[in-house]
Design an enzyme around this catalytic site. Structure first.
Site, PDB file in Angstrom:
ATOM      1  N   LYS A 146       0.832  -1.208   0.000  1.00  0.00           N
ATOM      2  CA  LYS A 146       0.000   0.000   0.000  1.00  0.00           C
ATOM      3  C   LYS A 146       0.863   1.251   0.000  1.00  0.00           C
ATOM      4  O   LYS A 146       0.619   2.199  -0.740  1.00  0.00           O
ATOM      5  CB  LYS A 146      -0.940  -0.011   1.207  1.00  0.00           C
ATOM      6  CG  LYS A 146      -1.920   1.154   1.217  1.00  0.00           C
ATOM      7  CD  LYS A 146      -2.976   1.010   2.298  1.00  0.00           C
ATOM      8  CE  LYS A 146      -3.994   2.146   2.213  1.00  0.00           C
ATOM      9  NZ  LYS A 146      -5.078   2.001   3.204  1.00  0.00           N
ATOM     10  N   GLU A 149       9.817  -5.713   4.580  1.00  0.00           N
ATOM     11  CA  GLU A 149       9.896  -7.102   4.110  1.00  0.00           C
ATOM     12  C   GLU A 149       9.644  -7.181   2.600  1.00  0.00           C
ATOM     13  O   GLU A 149      10.369  -7.861   1.860  1.00  0.00           O
ATOM     14  CB  GLU A 149       8.869  -7.982   4.839  1.00  0.00           C
ATOM     15  CG  GLU A 149       9.051  -8.062   6.340  1.00  0.00           C
ATOM     16  CD  GLU A 149       8.164  -7.091   7.092  1.00  0.00           C
ATOM     17  OE1 GLU A 149       7.797  -7.414   8.237  1.00  0.00           O
ATOM     18  OE2 GLU A 149       7.832  -6.013   6.533  1.00  0.00           O
ATOM     19  N   GLY A 177      -5.489  -2.678   3.948  1.00  0.00           N
ATOM     20  CA  GLY A 177      -4.700  -3.785   3.426  1.00  0.00           C
ATOM     21  C   GLY A 177      -5.401  -5.125   3.473  1.00  0.00           C
ATOM     22  O   GLY A 177      -5.397  -5.886   2.507  1.00  0.00           O
ATOM     23  N   ARG A 178      -6.056  -5.440   4.601  1.00  0.00           N
ATOM     24  CA  ARG A 178      -6.691  -6.757   4.724  1.00  0.00           C
ATOM     25  C   ARG A 178      -8.030  -6.824   3.997  1.00  0.00           C
ATOM     26  O   ARG A 178      -8.686  -7.861   4.003  1.00  0.00           O
ATOM     27  CB  ARG A 178      -6.830  -7.143   6.188  1.00  0.00           C
ATOM     28  CG  ARG A 178      -7.623  -6.176   7.053  1.00  0.00           C
ATOM     29  CD  ARG A 178      -7.461  -6.512   8.530  1.00  0.00           C
ATOM     30  NE  ARG A 178      -8.065  -5.546   9.411  1.00  0.00           N
ATOM     31  CZ  ARG A 178      -7.507  -4.388   9.769  1.00  0.00           C
ATOM     32  NH1 ARG A 178      -6.331  -4.052   9.267  1.00  0.00           N
ATOM     33  NH2 ARG A 178      -8.106  -3.567  10.610  1.00  0.00           N
ATOM     34  N   GLU A 204      -6.744  -8.968  13.470  1.00  0.00           N
ATOM     35  CA  GLU A 204      -6.182  -7.640  13.295  1.00  0.00           C
ATOM     36  C   GLU A 204      -7.279  -6.583  13.353  1.00  0.00           C
ATOM     37  O   GLU A 204      -7.058  -5.476  13.837  1.00  0.00           O
ATOM     38  CB  GLU A 204      -5.422  -7.545  11.970  1.00  0.00           C
ATOM     39  CG  GLU A 204      -4.603  -6.269  11.836  1.00  0.00           C
ATOM     40  CD  GLU A 204      -3.578  -6.339  10.730  1.00  0.00           C
ATOM     41  OE1 GLU A 204      -2.447  -6.803  10.981  1.00  0.00           O
ATOM     42  OE2 GLU A 204      -3.903  -5.924   9.597  1.00  0.00           O
ATOM     43  N   HIS A 226      -8.063 -35.936  12.667  1.00  0.00           N
ATOM     44  CA  HIS A 226      -7.034 -36.821  13.201  1.00  0.00           C
ATOM     45  C   HIS A 226      -5.954 -36.036  13.932  1.00  0.00           C
ATOM     46  O   HIS A 226      -4.878 -36.585  14.209  1.00  0.00           O
ATOM     47  CB  HIS A 226      -6.423 -37.648  12.069  1.00  0.00           C
ATOM     48  CG  HIS A 226      -7.405 -38.574  11.421  1.00  0.00           C
ATOM     49  ND1 HIS A 226      -7.568 -39.887  11.831  1.00  0.00           N
ATOM     50  CD2 HIS A 226      -8.302 -38.375  10.431  1.00  0.00           C
ATOM     51  CE1 HIS A 226      -8.518 -40.459  11.096  1.00  0.00           C
ATOM     52  NE2 HIS A 226      -8.984 -39.569  10.236  1.00  0.00           N
ATOM     53  N   LYS A 228       7.626  -3.701  14.881  1.00  0.00           N
ATOM     54  CA  LYS A 228       8.342  -3.205  13.704  1.00  0.00           C
ATOM     55  C   LYS A 228       9.318  -2.093  14.079  1.00  0.00           C
ATOM     56  O   LYS A 228      10.463  -2.056  13.609  1.00  0.00           O
ATOM     57  CB  LYS A 228       7.342  -2.677  12.676  1.00  0.00           C
ATOM     58  CG  LYS A 228       6.507  -3.731  11.971  1.00  0.00           C
ATOM     59  CD  LYS A 228       5.601  -3.048  10.962  1.00  0.00           C
ATOM     60  CE  LYS A 228       4.742  -4.032  10.197  1.00  0.00           C
ATOM     61  NZ  LYS A 228       3.886  -3.346   9.197  1.00  0.00           N
TER      62      LYS A 228
END
Length: 507
Positions: free
Chosen positions: A194, A200, A253-254, A339, A370, A480
């Site tokens: 964005k 990263e 963003g999400r 978030e 399982h 961060k």
């Protein structure tokens, strides 16, 4: 009465309800299934939502509707779709629905123009305008990666137009794995950020350009598509303006899969299916915007969520997709829900009274049966569960595969509810454990779009009823900033952190 006081009074009323077993609820109301389930139509197909195996009752729903009214749900919903400020800490609107054609008229028009720009680029690439393109390495993190990864994995399994690899982790192993699967001469790089400053993402992008250059690509930057709300930063980094696909600052963003962040999905599956995904989401937008409280599906889901988290003390919510194509859906929901609603202050800046978002987790059936279902059936913690499945299979194998899959899905919900008595307590099942079933007629692009949008609005409805802001995420910033301090040097930390830095050679 102020909203906060009205909300608190409504919560007190909800707290007066006595617990009743699921078996007793079914016995008392022959029409329980009809009352507690509903269907959402999606053109050629649809999705059934069945809350009958939860502890919701007519009386509880009535009181939850009172809570919604006390919380100003109708007004907050109106603001959301009108493009008004619903994120007060950042003074922003949240206009992801405009990308699907539902929202403020000017925002819908702007979004349509940006999506048309993306469509033209996607189709030009398919037609060979950038040379032969067989692979795309999509680099992003958080919402810039989780949404594309989910959609690509779910929809790009058959007849992929372009082989897409989504890389988010700064761990170089992730990028090297993508490099190993791609031919540099036929690979594009999508950089999704964005702000176009995320450390990263930009570090991985630099390494991807270096990989192209070291493997004979003459103009590495010419192989880059930028997906961002900050086009100026992308130009400064070296991306040609014609290969920048912007999206609006008002898209979080999400919630950005529907914007140019969805470029790898459109490139991989084609524009027709990407449009179908948008249309499926738009159907949910229109339902959520227009449906009355009593019939509103995301709001009903929020009622169930809050019943268990606030009134029954459940700390987690599990999601199990009985469909391999939805293997990444729990991961996607973790960010969306935790978030958004993992907050401890109200939208007015005051401490929250009561728990907020539960921990979202899950897996894929039948694998999870399982692994973790021992705890769900016989453990001491109550965990509300969502089961998601498709009536139509996603494979062309012997129909026995899908029959067994669906039988297991439905049997788990029945077993959690019914339980089984046994004098040997190690073999006894207490039952009365809740689940919701979300059953698609067929799992296609429209159904995926609808499922994601349903959970977006469910998350928003939860936030409104709790009085919190689901659209900021300051909780991700502190770690961060401390990482940047470590990189810069000259800072002191606690003894444990100092020892770890020394051991790893970072100080």
């Amino acid at each position: 009465m102020p909203v906060s006081e009205a909300r608190e009074a409504a919560w007190k009323s909800l707290g007066l309800h006595e617990d009743t077993t699921l078996e007793a609820l079914f016995a008392a109301d022959p029409d329980r299934l009809g009352k507690m389930s509903a269907r959402l139509e999606l053109g050629e197909g649809g999705i059934l939502f069945d809350w009958s195996k939860t502890h919701l009752t007519d009386a509880l729903i009535a009181d939850f509707q009172e809570l919604a009214e006390a919380s100003g749900f109708d007004e907050m919903r109106r603001k959301l779709f009108a493009g008004e400020v619903v994120n007060p800490t950042e003074n922003r609107a949240a206009e992801h629905s405009a990308l699907r054609g539902v929202g403020k008229e000017s925002s819908v028009e702007e979004a349509a123009a940006l999506l048309e720009r993306m469509r033209l680029l996607v189709e030009a690439i398919h037609e060979g305008a950038l040379g032969e393109v067989k692979h795309l390495i999509h680099i992003g993190i958080g919402g810039s990666a989780l949404g594309p990864a989910l959609a690509v994995d779910a929809l790009n399994r058959d007849l992929a137009l372009v082989d897409v690899h989504v890389v988010s982790n700064i761990d170089g192993c992730a990028l090297e794995q993508a490099f190993a699967a791609c031919d540099p001469a036929t690979t594009l790089i999508a950089v999704a950020s964005k702000t176009f400053t995320t450390i990263e993402t930009m570090t991985n992008a630099d390494s991807a350009l270096k990989w192209l250059a070291e493997n004979g690509v003459d103009d590495p930057s010419g192989r880059v598509i930028a997906l961002t709300a900050n086009p100026e930063a992308a130009v400064k980094w070296g991306v040609d303006e014609t290969r920048i696909l912007p999206f609006a600052e008002s898209v979080g963003g999400r919630y950005s899969l529907w914007s140019s962040i969805g470029f790898p999905v459109a490139l991989g599956i084609g524009w027709e299916d990407f449009s179908a995904m948008l249309a499926g989401a738009a159907a949910v937008d229109e339902h959520f915007r227009d449906a009355a409280m009593a019939d509103n599906l995301p709001l009903r889901a929020a009622f169930a969520d809050l019943y268990y988290s606030r009134l029954r003390g459940c700390e987690t919510r599990a999601v199990f997709a009985y469909d391999e194509r939805l293997a990444l859906f729990p991961d996607y929901l973790q960010q969306l829900e935790m978030e958004s609603n993992g907050k401890s202050v109200t939208a007015e800046g005051k401490p929250v009274k009561g728990p907020t978002a539960p921990i979202t987790w899950g897996g894929v059936g039948t694998d999870a049966q399982h692994a973790v279902f021992q705890l769900l059936h016989q453990g001491t913690r109550l965990v509300p569960i969502d089961f998601i499945a498709s009536i139509a299979p996603g494979d062309a194998l012997d129909p026995a595969h899908h029959r067994i899959l669906l039988m297991n899905c439905f049997a788990q919900g029945a077993a959690l509810m019914a339980g089984s008595a046994n004098d040997d307590l190690a073999r006894a099942y207490p039952g009365n454990r809740p689940s919701t079933t979300i059953l698609c007629d067929d799992f296609d692009a429209a159904a995926l779009g609808a499922l994601i949008a349903f959970h977006e609005h469910r998350t928003f409805a939860n936030a409104v009823l709790m009085g919190i802001n689901p659209f900021d995420q300051f909780g991700v910033e502190l770690g961060k900033s401390m990482a940047k301090k470590i990189e810069k040097g000259g800072e002191s930390f606690d003894a444990s952190t100092e020892a770890l830095l020394k051991l790893a050679g970072l100080n």
